[in-house]
Design an enzyme around this catalytic site. Structure first.
Site: not given
Ligand code: FE
Ligand code: FE
Ligand code: ZN
Length: 277
Positions: A37, A67, A70, A107, A142, A176, A179, A211, A224, A226, A256
């Site tokens: 976050r 990473h 996000y 991202h 990404e 990814d 994605h 990814h 999106d 996974h 992921e």
């Protein structure tokens, strides 16, 4: 050598992530640089870093992937949100130099209705401020599913960002699989065609990491979500082709998938068995 790992919790530091990787049969890993976050990052513990670098040598960790949170949005219409993203990335990249020559993925952002061109302009501005000539970290854009107003929904948008950035040699792409499937690239039936397209538009020399995720949704769904390897719409046969493809097989692969450690361990074993040495 097959470079395979998964997303790990960074709460106990770098050495712990190397130890966990070793335990589950991995030789690389991904982690969030801070709370996803976007809160305060923990102070770097130089003893932990030193122990990690030694352990990496010992067990053959060649590269790791950090990473960014996000929730960062470099493409926001709100200047405060863009500044927060910029300062967070600057701080992350400074911290990355304790573990030099690795990868930092983010991202690209969401344009929240202003249009992709405006969002892309903001992303370029931030990258031109945070990338430094003397950094050893490669920053990765990404590939995104194209959910909502996400930028990076196609190779052209990523290319547009790269084109605007001065220090292009500090930039790369992380592909990814979930994605790109959700974005409409048919890696199941036309992997060669998708890679040719990537090469034509961006250049495969820019592809630095994968990814590796199955998808809960069909080609082009822009969702999106996974799925575990082999349990989604991409399927195990496609993953066997992906990890062995001559243009991909030397890249690091990061899971992921919705798993705890034991699930990751199984997927790593499964993929290692499919990898042709
Ligand atoms: Fe991501
Ligand atoms: Fe991803
Ligand atoms: Zn995703």
């Amino acid at each position: 050598m097959f470079k395979i790992g998964c997303h790990l919790s960074a709460s106990k530091g770098y050495l712990d992530m190397a130890n966990v990787s070793e335990k589950i049969g991995a030789n690389t890993f991904q982690f969030f640089t801070r709370n996803p976050r976007g809160g305060q990052a923990k102070d770097i513990d130089e003893n932990d870093v030193k122990a990690f670098l030694e352990k990496s040598q010992e067990i053959g960790i060649e590269v790791i992937l950090a990473h960014a949170p996000y929730t960062l949005n470099c493409a926001s219409s709100d200047e405060k949100i863009r500044n927060f993203a910029k300062e967070t990335m600057k701080d992350d990249l400074m911290r990355m130099e304790y573990t030099p020559n690795n990868l930092y993925n983010f991202h690209p952002g969401s344009h929240v209705g202003q249009g992709a061109d405006v969002g892309i302009k903001y992303i370029i501005e931030i990258l031109n401020e945070v990338l430094k000539e003397d950094q050893t970290t490669t920053v990765l854009l990404e590939t995104m599913a194209g959910k909502g107003s996400e930028i990076g929904r196609n190779f052209e948008e990523l290319k547009q960002i790269i084109d605007g950035v001065k220090l292009k040699n500090k930039l790369g792409v992380c592909l990814d699989t979930c994605h790109v499937n959700d974005a409409g690239y048919d890696i199941v039936n036309n992997l060669d065609g998708v890679l040719d397209e990537f090469d034509r538009i961006i250049g495969l020399d820019k592809l630095k990491a994968i990814h590796i995720n199955d998808s809960k949704n069909p080609l082009g769904a822009h969702k999106d979500r996974h799925e575990k390897i082999g349990e989604g719409t991409i399927g195990i046969d496609a993953f066997e082709r992906i990890i062995n493809h001559e243009k991909l097989r030397n890249l690091p692969f990061f899971l992921e998938t919705p798993n705890e450690l034991d699930g990751y361990e199984k997927e790593i074993k499964l993929l290692k068995n499919l990898y042709k040495n």
